[in-house]
Design a protein around this motif. Structure first.
Motif, PDB file in Angstrom:
ATOM      1  N   UNK A  79      12.219   0.124  36.339  1.00 11.73           N
ATOM      2  CA  UNK A  79      12.762   1.236  36.575  1.00 11.73           C
ATOM      3  C   UNK A  79      11.741   2.140  37.220  1.00 11.73           C
ATOM      4  N   UNK A  80      12.167   3.122  37.929  1.00 14.74           N
ATOM      5  CA  UNK A  80      11.224   3.904  38.526  1.00 14.74           C
ATOM      6  C   UNK A  80      11.522   5.483  38.349  1.00 14.74           C
ATOM      7  N   UNK A  81      10.684   6.131  37.897  1.00 12.23           N
ATOM      8  CA  UNK A  81      10.815   7.562  37.689  1.00 12.23           C
ATOM      9  C   UNK A  81      10.394   8.463  38.957  1.00 12.23           C
ATOM     10  N   UNK A  82      11.043   9.412  39.499  1.00 13.21           N
ATOM     11  CA  UNK A  82      10.426  10.114  40.663  1.00 13.21           C
ATOM     12  C   UNK A  82      10.729  11.876  40.144  1.00 13.21           C
ATOM     13  N   UNK A  83       9.616  12.314  40.442  1.00 10.80           N
ATOM     14  CA  UNK A  83       9.895  13.949  40.154  1.00 10.80           C
ATOM     15  C   UNK A  83       9.914  14.581  41.578  1.00 10.80           C
ATOM     16  N   UNK A  84      10.538  15.474  41.614  1.00  8.66           N
ATOM     17  CA  UNK A  84      10.860  16.360  42.922  1.00  8.66           C
ATOM     18  C   UNK A  84      10.538  17.538  43.100  1.00  8.66           C
ATOM     19  N   UNK A  85      10.753  18.355  44.155  1.00  9.81           N
ATOM     20  CA  UNK A  85      10.351  19.447  44.150  1.00  9.81           C
ATOM     21  C   UNK A  85      11.643  20.407  43.893  1.00  9.81           C
ATOM     22  N   UNK A  86      12.796  19.803  43.568  1.00  9.07           N
ATOM     23  CA  UNK A  86      13.976  20.426  43.281  1.00  9.07           C
ATOM     24  C   UNK A  86      13.926  20.629  41.814  1.00  9.07           C
ATOM     25  N   UNK A  87      12.881  20.200  41.093  1.00  9.22           N
ATOM     26  CA  UNK A  87      12.868  20.829  39.716  1.00  9.22           C
ATOM     27  C   UNK A  87      13.692  19.613  38.906  1.00  9.22           C
ATOM     28  N   UNK A  88      13.741  18.382  39.367  1.00 13.12           N
ATOM     29  CA  UNK A  88      14.381  17.338  38.372  1.00 13.12           C
ATOM     30  C   UNK A  88      13.502  16.115  38.513  1.00 13.12           C
ATOM     31  N   UNK A  89      14.005  15.420  37.599  1.00 11.74           N
ATOM     32  CA  UNK A  89      13.033  13.965  37.571  1.00 11.74           C
ATOM     33  C   UNK A  89      14.304  12.936  37.443  1.00 11.74           C
ATOM     34  N   UNK A  90      14.225  11.908  38.318  1.00 10.82           N
ATOM     35  CA  UNK A  90      15.276  11.125  38.217  1.00 10.82           C
ATOM     36  C   UNK A  90      14.835   9.592  37.973  1.00 10.82           C
ATOM     37  N   UNK A  91      15.805   9.193  37.261  1.00 11.58           N
ATOM     38  CA  UNK A  91      15.354   7.746  36.930  1.00 11.58           C
ATOM     39  C   UNK A  91      16.283   6.670  37.634  1.00 11.58           C
ATOM     40  N   UNK A  92      15.540   5.684  38.412  1.00 12.30           N
ATOM     41  CA  UNK A  92      16.576   4.676  39.070  1.00 12.30           C
ATOM     42  C   UNK A  92      16.349   3.381  38.333  1.00 12.30           C
ATOM     43  N   UNK A  93      17.519   2.723  38.131  1.00 12.06           N
ATOM     44  CA  UNK A  93      17.281   1.468  37.201  1.00 12.06           C
ATOM     45  C   UNK A  93      17.908   0.310  38.453  1.00 12.06           C
ATOM     46  N   UNK A 129      10.339  22.094  51.996  1.00  9.70           N
ATOM     47  CA  UNK A 129       9.825  21.231  52.815  1.00  9.70           C
ATOM     48  C   UNK A 129       9.238  20.354  51.942  1.00  9.70           C
ATOM     49  N   UNK A 130       9.516  20.009  50.665  1.00 13.84           N
ATOM     50  CA  UNK A 130       8.823  19.052  49.876  1.00 13.84           C
ATOM     51  C   UNK A 130      10.032  18.104  49.100  1.00 13.84           C
ATOM     52  N   UNK A 131       9.733  17.010  49.101  1.00 14.13           N
ATOM     53  CA  UNK A 131      10.626  16.037  48.559  1.00 14.13           C
ATOM     54  C   UNK A 131      10.396  15.514  47.227  1.00 14.13           C
ATOM     55  N   UNK A 132       9.895  14.320  47.164  1.00 16.91           N
ATOM     56  CA  UNK A 132       9.436  13.779  45.961  1.00 16.91           C
ATOM     57  C   UNK A 132       7.882  14.062  45.859  1.00 16.91           C
ATOM     58  N   UNK A 133       7.365  14.280  44.708  1.00 20.97           N
ATOM     59  CA  UNK A 133       6.106  14.648  44.395  1.00 20.97           C
ATOM     60  C   UNK A 133       5.370  13.707  43.517  1.00 20.97           C
ATOM     61  N   UNK A 134       5.973  12.841  42.945  1.00 19.29           N
ATOM     62  CA  UNK A 134       5.442  11.825  41.995  1.00 19.29           C
ATOM     63  C   UNK A 134       6.287  10.591  41.766  1.00 19.29           C
ATOM     64  N   UNK A 135       5.806   9.461  41.638  1.00 20.79           N
ATOM     65  CA  UNK A 135       6.625   8.352  41.413  1.00 20.79           C
ATOM     66  C   UNK A 135       6.009   7.549  40.395  1.00 20.79           C
ATOM     67  N   UNK A 136       6.762   6.973  39.399  1.00 19.27           N
ATOM     68  CA  UNK A 136       6.163   6.399  38.285  1.00 19.27           C
ATOM     69  C   UNK A 136       7.003   5.050  38.020  1.00 19.27           C
ATOM     70  N   UNK A 137       6.482   4.172  37.626  1.00 19.88           N
ATOM     71  CA  UNK A 137       6.912   2.847  36.922  1.00 19.88           C
ATOM     72  C   UNK A 137       7.144   2.903  35.880  1.00 19.88           C
ATOM     73  N   UNK A 138       8.323   2.531  34.880  1.00 21.58           N
ATOM     74  CA  UNK A 138       8.393   2.210  33.559  1.00 21.58           C
ATOM     75  C   UNK A 138       7.513   1.099  33.115  1.00 21.58           C
TER      76      UNK A 138
END
Lengths: 617, 553
Positions: A603-617, A589-598
């Protein structure tokens, strides 16, 4: 009278079931005569006895009696409707009492009354009353009958003055709805109700039904029956006409497209992150926090699996893994580009880690800076213990450990990179602590607790300190040591907070899926409350250069908004959502836990409950 | 009850206050509120005194009855107070058009009351009066030829006429005895009817005079001669025969001024300002169509069989210029018999009519109604006795864009445009049948190809997962993905819209969602109807095929 039976005048059926029929004068039972004749005997007797027809049974004694001739005669006469007495003559000659002949002498000798000679007073009174009534018009002579209503041209002179004000106010009754195809006696087949629809129609409340009849089909006109509810429907219409309140309602005839606010096109607001570019895999549990080096080359993440990982941003390569032996609640890279230091919250302590990445001179200088500390002569009482790392820890990169008394929730650096603030999950006044890393000196700035502190933040340029409790954000002036502002968030529970690099705007994310934008110059209430997310917001972030902010939520999406702040004080900030970024899988029941800009790129980073960090550009 | 009657007669209705709580002393219980001004207006009404007089009269009468003073009873009855509602009619409808606009309910009510039995529920006079007014109205509509639409519904027959530019719609029940309901307050209905009869009487008077007809209506002298008095006597008493003859609707009415033949003056055309020539053309066309519709049945001679509802059909046929007759024993006013060779249309409603005469069409009554609504004489083939009738559509529905239009309506529209859709459709059907077979094959092909694609996709996915697990990275040649530019653009636009919707204010968002919900529901309903129709059609088709096969075998 011959009384043989003394029972009196009673129905003799009462003795039906007894052997006796009554009592004689001596009080002895009178027994019924033995009757043992069967049908055959009866018949034989009927045939043989010549007196059978004149034999009757005495109910009182039960004995058979043969009627005498006189008695038979009497019965015959009564049957014929004659008098019982033979000698009675019903037609005796009538004797007149009064004769029709006028007698010569009066019967009485009384003289006539006087009132028979004079007019009656009572009658006079009555007549005078009638006359009076007619004179006064109380009694009217008969009017000629005028039964049929005579019609004439009522609107011969249509007078515009006769249109009163009330006619302008009058709300004419709406006409009855005209029938559609479904009301036809022979409708197209698609308008007939199927079985389920019919059942549903029957189960609906009468007022809720869309049609007040069941469409039916008749093969020809002669088969159409009378509609049983015709009179009721007319009656209901009558009731509507005189009992229903009427009201002029402006029908909102809006084009739904007009309701959509005209916003600048996202394409014109570029650059902003649009696509997922990289996935940083490696953590085995939720990634709670992210931070990035001021140069934008390194990314650090803390996870529930008890490790801190350092990544190279451009390649998604994990440069270093630092096991810290506990859940990493918060992580913060020192914003000062000359110092290479990361603060990591692990359980009850804050670790200051030198990642030893990048320029060797730079991280060497940081180590030197930390080693150049000279302990003061007199020991000061501190709320925390500053411990230098052991050699084993030192080899991993940990330089200093700030040991708190309770678990630490959050850590954040001041813009200059010397001070850092930490939040302890505690209910006392010691919730917020400010540490100075160069002097290894900590203090608790507040004397009293004002509620559960959620997040703290330093103002990027001025000596202000923001403390977010569950429902309010308090702004303290650190120099004057006073409360300058208290912002009402209108949220139930603030989860995160970020400050605009200009320092005049704050955004707060809350667990009730709202995002509040505060303009500090405008008011203490939110300038705008954005309800973009469907679930609780976990974190919000501002971009340092571009007018962008992002929010990550439990629904697994990151929404990037354009938030332009103008230098002109009169112009309000412009907030436009520009992109919904999806990619994280919702786990637990958790999605994105943290977001962060470069820091430099959009660019934006997001860390999620699925154990991944994703970078969106 | 007096205030209720007053409210009904004066047309006073409750109002919804702006602040319900404020008016209702803080409670939200449902109450009806009248304007104070309205109540005061009622108090000034002179008819209130008449009502009081009537009340007094009733009291006196009861007393006299109790004392058995028959002389007094007689006198009182002779002086029974009466009241008139003319001024109320004038007050409520200051202009004649206002009255016409509000005529729908009045007519429906009068037509209902005129079918009531003459015993029990209401006064005989009221029923008779209603009947008279209704017949007068029908005669006016015939004389002015203003009927436009008719509709056979399961509730009754709807008529719509255009009187002086105002559409007037009324409904008449089918002629059966009423099963009087118990949950209806007839006193309320009677009060309404009292007002409506007054209104309708005045309206009729005015309308008759606008056409130079005599009011109360008289049958044209010539026709009067035709109706032999002896015939009338058999049918009805002298006192009633007049109304009966009138209600036969077969004779034209007497005029005050003898009509000059062809006195239709060519209307001069006044171009309205701001009207383009196109609009004018359309207007002209509409007018022509209207004139044509008015003369729809001109020159046709109808004969009504006895099982057919006489009054509505006679009324409709006469409204469009046709001549109509019926069996002599059915009703007064029959002008020609069954065997008249000049009869063109014979309306019957029995499955197998008796030996048919040559030279006339035997038709079911629906033909008349459908022809009127279509504004043209429809092809008769669909309406022969014993034939499965085409659906009877409501003329009151005008489909907007996006609404469901039944295929019969489309066919009708095509017919009105002058096309003949029947032949095409038949051809199409045959073609369709052939196509169907092809389609099936194609579909199968498609299915197979789809399956193959799915399989491929699955394989790809498997490969992916495998590659994730097994580290050795394999690079496969990428495929050039063709970007559908249009679709991309559309997607972008829809996303922009979604984002903009996110920024809407709460109230506007609510309104927007409501509107969109309504729109979606409409579409859903239309789709549902279309799907139902399709299912029905396929079922019918299959049955046809089966029967065909059976015949072949």
């Amino acid at each position: 009278q011959d009384i043989r039976n003394t029972v009196g005048n009673i129905p003799m059926e009462w003795y039906q079931d007894f052997p006796h029929i009554g009592y004689d004068l001596d009080g002895k039972k009178i027994y019924k005569p033995i009757r043992n004749k069967d049908e055959l005997d009866m018949f034989l007797e009927k045939m043989e006895n010549p007196d059978y027809w004149r034999t009757v049974q005495d109910k009182m004694t039960g004995a058979d009696i043969r009627l005498t001739d006189e008695q038979v005669d009497l019965v015959h006469r009564l049957q014929r409707g004659q008098f019982g007495d033979v000698h009675f003559n019903p037609y005796e000659p009538a004797v007149d009492f009064f004769t029709h002949e006028v007698m010569i002498h009066p019967v009485t000798n009384r003289p006539a009354d006087k009132r028979s000679f004079i007019p009656s007073l009572i009658e006079k009174e009555k007549v005078s009353k009638l006359v009076h009534a007619i004179k006064m018009g109380w009694i009217k002579p008969r009017k000629p009958k005028d039964d049929s209503p005579s019609y004439y041209d009522l609107w011969a002179h249509e007078d515009p003055n006769s249109i009163l004000g009330r006619h302008k106010m009058h709300v004419p009754a709406p006409k009855m709805k005209l029938p559609g195809h479904e009301e036809s006696y022979n409708p197209p087949p698609e308008y007939l109700l199927s079985e389920e629809e019919k059942l549903a129609w029957e189960q609906q409340e009468v007022a809720e039904r869309k049609l007040n009849f069941v469409p039916q089909r008749f093969g020809s006109l002669r088969q159409v029956p009378a509609y049983p509810r015709f009179i009721q429907e007319r009656f209901e219409r009558c009731l509507d006409l005189y009992l229903c309140p009427r009201q002029r309602k402006m029908r909102v005839n809006v084009n739904p497209e007009d309701l959509i606010p005209k916003l600048p096109k996202p394409r014109d607001l570029q650059p902003f992150p649009t696509t997922q570019a990289l996935i940083y895999r490696g953590h085995s549990s939720l990634v709670r926090c992210l931070s990035i080096s001021p140069s934008g080359q390194w990314l650090v993440s803390g996870s529930d699996d008890g490790t801190v990982r350092f990544w190279e941003v451009c390649t998604a390569r994990c440069m270093k893994t630092l096991p810290v032996g506990g859940v990493v609640k918060s992580i913060a890279w020192n914003p000062n580009p000359t110092i290479c230091l990361v603060a990591v919250c692990v359980e009850q302590s804050v670790l200051l880690v030198n990642p030893c990445l990048g320029d060797k001179l730079l991280y060497g200088a940081t180590d030197q800076l930390l080693e150049s500390y000279v302990a003061p002569e007199e020991e000061r009482v501190q709320p925390v213990r500053w411990v230098t790392a052991t050699t084993e820890e030192h080899s991993k990169g940990i330089r200093l450990v700030i040991q708190h008394s309770k678990a630490v929730k959050q850590v954040t650096w001041h813009g200059k990179g010397d001070y850092l603030a930490s939040v302890v999950s505690d209910n006392s006044s010691m919730q917020v602590l400010i540490h100075q890393s160069s002097k290894r000196w900590s203090q608790s700035p507040f004397r009293r607790s004002k509620g559960m502190v959620q997040v703290v933040l330093f103002h990027p340029t001025r000596p202000y300190f923001f403390v977010a409790t569950q429902r309010y954000v308090r702004v303290y002036n650190l120099l004057k040591q006073e409360l300058t502002k208290k912002l009402m968030t209108n949220c139930k529970w603030v989860s995160s907070m970020a400050i605009h690099p200009g320092g005049d705007n704050i955004i707060c994310g809350s667990y009730d899926s709202k995002l509040a934008w505060f303009d500090l110059d405008l008011s203490t209430r939110p300038y705008q409350l954005l309800r973009h997310h469907k679930r609780a917001l976990r974190s919000v972030a501002f971009h340092r250069r571009y007018p962008l902010f992002a929010s990550g939520s439990d629904d697994g999406s990151v929404i990037v908004c354009h938030g332009m702040v103008y230098n002109d004080l009169l112009q309000n900030p412009l907030l436009v959502p520009v992109k919904v970024l999806k990619g994280h899988v919702i786990t637990l029941d958790l999605g994105v836990l943290d977001v962060l800009f470069h820091p430099t790129q959009p660019w934006v980073f997001s860390s999620g409950a699925d154990g991944t960090i994703r970078l969106y550009t | 009850t007096v205030p209720r009657r007053l409210c009904i007669l004066k047309g006073i209705y409750p109002h919804e206050p702006k602040h319900k709580k404020k008016v209702n002393k803080g409670s939200t219980a449902p109450r009806t509120f009248y304007l104070l001004k309205d109540i005061k207006f009622l108090l000034h009404e002179p008819i209130v005194n008449k009502f009081r007089e009537y009340k007094v009269f009733v009291r006196k009468l009861r007393k006299a009855y109790g004392k058995s003073e028959w002389g007094t009873v007689e006198r009182l009855k002779d002086n029974k107070p009466t009241y008139r509602l003319d001024h109320i009619v004038k007050e409520r409808y200051p202009t004649f058009t206002d009255a016409l606009r509000d005529l729908d309910d009045a007519l429906s009510m009068c037509f209902l009351f005129s079918t009531f039995p003459r015993t029990g529920k209401c006064h005989v006079q009221t029923v008779q009066l209603c009947r008279r007014l209704a017949v007068e109205w029908l005669n006016y509509i015939i004389a002015s030829r203003s009927l436009r639409k008719v509709f056979l519904s399961i509730k009754g027959i709807y008529y719509q006429a255009e009187v002086l530019g105002q559409p007037v719609t009324w409904i008449t029940p089918y002629t059966f005895a009423h099963d009087h309901p118990t949950d209806v307050d007839y006193r309320v209905m009677a009060t309404f009817t009292e007002f409506y009869t007054t209104l309708l009487g005045f309206v009729n008077f005015r309308l008759y005079h606008s056409l130079n007809l005599v009011y109360p209506p008289k049958i044209d002298g010539q026709a009067d001669v035709d109706l032999k008095p002896t015939e009338g006597k058999e049918y009805a008493m002298d006192s009633e025969s007049y109304l009966e003859k009138l209600s036969a609707l077969s004779a034209s009415l007497a005029r005050v001024v003898a009509p000059a033949h062809e006195d239709e003056v060519e209307m001069d055309e006044f171009p309205v300002e701001g009207e383009t020539s196109e609009e004018m053309d359309t207007r002209k066309k509409e007018q022509e169509a209207l004139e044509k519709q008015k003369k729809l049945f001109e020159g046709l001679r109808f004969f009504l069989s006895r099982e057919v509802p006489r009054e509505p059909l006679a009324f409709i046929i006469r409204c469009f210029g046709g001549q109509v007759s019926w069996d002599k024993s059915l009703c007064i006013g029959a002008t020609y018999g069954v065997s008249d060779p000049s009869i063109t249309h014979h309306i019957v409603d029995r499955p197998r009519p008796e030996p048919q005469l040559v030279g006339r069409c035997y038709l079911q009554p629906q033909w008349v109604f459908d022809s009127v609504n279509a504004k043209m004489c429809l092809p008769v083939a669909d309406y022969f006795p014993g034939v499965l009738l085409p659906p009877h559509l409501s003329p009151f529905v005008t489909e907007q864009e996006g609404d469901y239009v039944p295929p019969e309506k489309l066919k009708l529209l095509a017919l009105q445009r002058g096309e003949n859709p029947d032949e095409e459709s038949e051809e199409e059907e045959e073609e369709e049948e052939e196509e169907d077979d092809h389609d099936k094959e194609e579909e199968e092909d498609e299915d197979e190809s789809e399956k193959e694609e799915e399989m491929k996709l699955k394989k790809m996915e498997e490969q992916k997962t495998q590659s994730n697990k097994a580290l050795p990275v394999k690079v496969t040649a990428g495929k050039v993905r063709l970007e559908d530019r249009k679709r991309l653009e559309q997607e972008q636009q829809s996303e922009e819209k979604r984002l903009a919707i996110m920024m809407m204010k709460k109230r506007e968002k609510y309104l927007y969602k409501k509107i969109m919900f309504g729109k979606k529901r409409k579409v859903r309903e239309a789709n549902k109807l279309a799907a139902k129709r399709k299912a029905h059609d396929t079922a019918v088709k299959e049955e046809k095929k089966k029967s065909k096969k059976a015949r072949r075998a």
